[in-house]
Design a protein around this motif. Structure first.
Motif, mmCIF file in Angstrom:
data_model
loop_
_atom_site.group_PDB
_atom_site.id
_atom_site.type_symbol
_atom_site.label_atom_id
_atom_site.label_comp_id
_atom_site.label_asym_id
_atom_site.label_seq_id
_atom_site.Cartn_x
_atom_site.Cartn_y
_atom_site.Cartn_z
ATOM 1 N N THR A 132 0.784 -1.247 -0.217
ATOM 2 C CA THR A 132 -0.023 0.148 -0.021
ATOM 3 C C THR A 132 0.801 1.159 0.207
ATOM 4 O OG1 THR A 132 -0.177 0.012 2.474
ATOM 5 C CG2 THR A 132 -1.815 -1.150 1.134
ATOM 6 N N MET A 174 0.950 4.142 -3.083
ATOM 7 C CA MET A 174 0.723 5.651 -2.561
ATOM 8 C C MET A 174 1.923 6.670 -3.051
ATOM 9 S SD MET A 174 -2.246 6.174 -1.128
ATOM 10 C CE MET A 174 -2.117 7.557 -0.580
ATOM 11 N N LEU A 185 1.228 7.225 -6.386
ATOM 12 C CA LEU A 185 0.393 8.085 -6.665
ATOM 13 C C LEU A 185 0.842 9.605 -6.538
ATOM 14 C CD1 LEU A 185 -2.756 8.399 -7.242
ATOM 15 C CD2 LEU A 185 -3.166 8.714 -4.781
ATOM 16 N N HIS A 186 1.544 9.744 -5.477
ATOM 17 C CA HIS A 186 2.059 11.142 -4.910
ATOM 18 C C HIS A 186 3.406 11.665 -5.594
ATOM 19 C CE1 HIS A 186 -1.378 11.840 -2.356
ATOM 20 N NE2 HIS A 186 -0.908 10.473 -1.580
#
Length: 105
Positions: free
Chosen positions: A19, A23, A26-27
């Motif tokens: 996870t 993330m 994504l960022h």
């Protein structure tokens, strides 16, 4: 009990790692994103997590078996070091949460 807890820990670390990787993708959408304050905070957190995971592996692989034969002094030191590292991870996570995500270009 320790074996079962160890297996649960391995699964938990794998899930959190997956996870966290999602993330980060994504960022941080480009190499330049790592130069931002968010990227720097994430880098610190990753180093701390890697250190804690490596120390946990050492404790589990070499120090835990020695508890049965020689007592737990070295394991206790290793576990307290893990506690300090993981507390630092929590601080790094709090810092990371206060930085805006670094989106790519």
């Amino acid at each position: 009990l320790l074996r079962r807890l160890g297996r649960i820990g391995v699964v938990a670390v794998a899930v959190l790692g997956a996870t966290g990787f999602a993330m980060a993708r994504l960022h941080l959408q480009g190499p330049d994103s790592w130069a931002s304050s968010y990227g720097a905070a994430l880098s610190v957190k990753l180093v701390l997590v890697a250190g804690a995971v490596a120390l946990a592996a050492v404790n589990r692989r070499w120090l835990l078996p020695s508890v049965r034969s020689r007592g737990g002094r070295r394991l206790a030191v290793g576990v307290w070091t893990e506690v300090v590292l993981l507390s630092s991870v929590l601080v790094a996570t709090a810092v990371l949460g206060n930085h805006p995500p670094a989106h790519g270009p």
